[in-house]
Design an enzyme around this catalytic site. Structure first.
Site, PDB file in Angstrom:
ATOM      1  N   HIS D  23       0.831  -1.209   0.000  1.00 38.02           N
ATOM      2  CA  HIS D  23       0.000   0.000   0.000  1.00 38.02           C
ATOM      3  C   HIS D  23       0.867   1.261   0.000  1.00 38.02           C
ATOM      4  O   HIS D  23       0.594   2.225  -0.717  1.00 38.02           O
ATOM      5  CB  HIS D  23      -0.904   0.052   1.253  1.00 38.02           C
ATOM      6  CG  HIS D  23      -1.936  -1.033   1.324  1.00 38.02           C
ATOM      7  ND1 HIS D  23      -2.121  -1.815   2.444  1.00 38.02           N
ATOM      8  CD2 HIS D  23      -2.836  -1.486   0.415  1.00 38.02           C
ATOM      9  CE1 HIS D  23      -3.111  -2.665   2.228  1.00 38.02           C
ATOM     10  NE2 HIS D  23      -3.553  -2.504   1.005  1.00 38.02           N
ATOM     11  N   LYS D  47     -16.973  -6.781   6.908  1.00 33.60           N
ATOM     12  CA  LYS D  47     -15.931  -7.817   6.967  1.00 33.60           C
ATOM     13  C   LYS D  47     -15.329  -7.943   8.370  1.00 33.60           C
ATOM     14  O   LYS D  47     -14.366  -8.685   8.554  1.00 33.60           O
ATOM     15  CB  LYS D  47     -14.815  -7.496   5.958  1.00 33.60           C
ATOM     16  CG  LYS D  47     -15.158  -7.815   4.505  1.00 33.60           C
ATOM     17  CD  LYS D  47     -13.845  -7.886   3.692  1.00 33.60           C
ATOM     18  CE  LYS D  47     -14.064  -7.649   2.212  1.00 33.60           C
ATOM     19  NZ  LYS D  47     -12.855  -7.099   1.561  1.00 33.60           N
ATOM     20  N   ARG D  96      -2.267  -5.935  -8.874  1.00 32.19           N
ATOM     21  CA  ARG D  96      -1.128  -6.848  -8.858  1.00 32.19           C
ATOM     22  C   ARG D  96      -1.344  -8.065  -9.740  1.00 32.19           C
ATOM     23  O   ARG D  96      -0.411  -8.664 -10.219  1.00 32.19           O
ATOM     24  CB  ARG D  96      -0.917  -7.372  -7.430  1.00 32.19           C
ATOM     25  CG  ARG D  96      -0.627  -6.335  -6.405  1.00 32.19           C
ATOM     26  CD  ARG D  96      -1.023  -6.832  -5.048  1.00 32.19           C
ATOM     27  NE  ARG D  96      -2.430  -7.256  -5.079  1.00 32.19           N
ATOM     28  CZ  ARG D  96      -3.135  -7.644  -4.030  1.00 32.19           C
ATOM     29  NH1 ARG D  96      -2.548  -7.717  -2.844  1.00 32.19           N
ATOM     30  NH2 ARG D  96      -4.402  -7.992  -4.125  1.00 32.19           N
ATOM     31  N   SER D 134      -3.333  -7.821   2.943  1.00 37.17           N
ATOM     32  CA  SER D 134      -3.524  -7.651   4.379  1.00 37.17           C
ATOM     33  C   SER D 134      -3.969  -8.975   5.008  1.00 37.17           C
ATOM     34  O   SER D 134      -3.562  -9.319   6.123  1.00 37.17           O
ATOM     35  CB  SER D 134      -4.561  -6.559   4.638  1.00 37.17           C
ATOM     36  OG  SER D 134      -4.075  -5.320   4.181  1.00 37.17           O
TER      37      SER D 134
END
Lengths: 168, 168, 168, 168, 168, 168
Positions: D23, D47, D96, D134
């Site tokens: 990040h 979440k 990514r 993460s």
């Protein structure tokens, strides 16, 4: 009620240089949905095919004998124009893999742009043919590899002739 | 000749929680190929849907009024068993993206394993719906975002009720 | 010369909830390359597995009887720590599809970051298992679908017990 | 000539639960293009994040000290509404992998539908962070794996606290 | 017990036109699993390589000096025939990206069809080489771009010769 | 404060053989973020373009009339060298699909390796252009298909000339 309308017909286009068992698998599946199916050979002069249009036509005729409802033709020009002229409502395409998927979607979106009345229908070949391409078949045959379970018999013979080998 | 056989029928299954304009687009395309189409709602209790089965049925009924040849049902149990019981020969699925494609192929191969007589047919929604999912719609609606061009009118209203907002 | 060094050993980790014929296929292929293979069961408490660790161990033991060189264990903690402690040099993973591929690569790169001496080795299952996942098996079994050609016999029986059905 | 117009500003949204070196890499790259960048933390209550909004804010503040032009905020509601309210013209997202790509495109097309004046800009992190998420960080930290080269120092410490371990 | 069987050997095939640091990375990883590794150069006359087979052999020899257990050969004909003739049990392939993955899987499934006793093993290069291809190297070198950290030293020199430039 | 720094400029490179409405869409989006944009034509002699560099320049000039802040140039050699020489900080690329994505990422990582100060920025074209490629346009035009809604007017005319048809 729509129960007794005449069946829609469909076109399964390709270069078929040569036809493989994967192509035949898709044609058989398509025939169960569209009893009037035209297998339409694109000349594809840009890619310089291994087999002439006549050779491809002849191999397909022999390989599809007994498949009711299948007609074999060749076409030139825009696919959507050919499909419209035949009164067909669908284009059949087999997709095996993600890379197929993207190219096929691009083609299908362009075809929809050119003629909104024609739908592209994607079918999935049997997983045993998921790796089969005409290009790979030709490469294996050129090295005399065993291809007899991957292509129809007339294609095995014709490839053997072309490469002057005992491809079997 | 196959010209006058009765039309094949097809099943378009989904959770439709709620139905979007993308689902409607696929249903309309499918109807051009399969004049007898059953839109079949899966209860999907595992994912705890936002709308009850009855609410989903009602919204779909209102949204598909005037679509000839479309029946709306709900089903439970294995999809292939339901499709066979309805005498249908095809399962309709829309694919928009590579990630759809892989999950859909996995499901289709499993369904083929369970019943070889049923074919999964993949159709492509209009590119303007390529990003539409029921999940995204619910998220946008929950924040009072504008969804009126993305779902049928009865769904906009029902979402507004659920979220007690002015979603429009 | 390296000709007579002892064989490298490898670990094939997974949740195996339950083991499928696809997992067995990968284990057999791995054993041809790594004669000492440990099938290592991750407890996976976060996903609340259908079968207890003991049930999974027992089913795998029965399903892999006669596979020389295979040991079955369970592990907890970081996979790379477990692999290092076993003196193994490779982690075996089956990949079937693009979506597998990305998740597996992410895991493999992280594992390499954590321990550079351990290599992840990707093997391809037989294409007939390309659509098999434990999740799909459980879903089909829960609806009493036929799974006997997709999982080993002890798993079919155990699933039948769990779902109180005639799954066969 | 446009040479002296004030710089466009951009928003880099995320859950950042916790922020990783990946990040930070994207934030630094974005700052070279958009000298006024807002790192905007979404609460993401659905979440159930590991860290509270306050903890995330605090870790980010410590990790980004010295980055000129970066503001840190949290937001609620629709992202496009927040971006418009800030007078920003771009949303920054790192991609990514292919799976990122599809989800991100879906979000970006939906956001464009909701507000056509805001553009989503995709940047590529350094390849050394291509596997960092993460979620993976939290999993490794929970097993006491070494994460100190993957997250900023304040995050390593905070994760150690959370998991009562010697994560380093 | 399998502990003292002779090691399995493996073949790492490619065109290597020219060999890159990514190829060397895969070769080193493979050697840790298969102490007898043959790096096998395919002539690839169809794609008209930049370097002759002899030049490629020579560059690889220089670049791999000191790698114990590695033999360098060239082969013609079907890869599986060559692998079988060498008594090897595995084909090594590096995969970096989804597009690699699909082509490689297609090749691997075809090779498995041609010889079921040979397994294709996929390894992941270091992420720092994830973007490296021989084609890209040649393009960069042809424009005199800096390639010295991307290919072994003998390749840098040979490319400089070919392009009559100061590539470094 | 960064508020009044001069705007960063960006380069949008491509072959543009010919420019499509999809390219124009990306250029317009880029201009909203980078008020100084150079559309940079690569000669691409390897792929033998349909249009000469001069023809491409002329069509782009006509198609982009009135777009403030856009300069049109051609370049030779390494893209990063050209970008650096222009004092630009970003390379603009449009991505439509997963296959684009992988190739573009490879290029972007290589460019970053060659010059770390230049960032590649990916933008998403309008979904209505998601299937548009110059190659497809040329193929459709060569068969006299309707392309007037897919390319700027000067391109329609020029394609009609090339193919001696009534392409419209």
């Amino acid at each position: 009620m729509a129960e007794n309308e005449p069946q829609k017909s469909a076109v399964y286009p390709g270069t078929f240089d040569p036809i493989t068992n994967g192509h035949l698998d898709i044609a058989r599946r398509a025939l169960r949905l569209f009893p009037n199916l035209i297998l339409a050979i694109a000349p594809n002069p840009r890619k310089t095919p291994l087999f002439t249009l006549e050779e491809r036509l002849e191999m397909i005729r022999q390989a599809t004998e007994g498949l009711d409802g299948l007609r074999i033709e060749s076409f030139d020009g825009l696919l959507v124009d050919y499909v419209a002229q035949k009164g067909a409502s669908a284009i059949i395409r087999g997709i095996r893999a993600v890379s197929d998927f993207e190219f096929e979607f691009q083609m299908a979106l362009m075809n929809r742009k050119l003629d909104t009345s024609i739908e592209t229908v994607f079918l999935m070949p049997s997983e045993e043919y998921s790796y089969l391409t005409s290009t790979l078949i030709k490469e294996v045959a050129s090295y005399d590899g065993k291809i007899s379970t991957l292509v129809p018999k007339p294609v095995t013979e014709k490839l053997r002739e072309k490469y002057g080998s005992k491809a079997s």
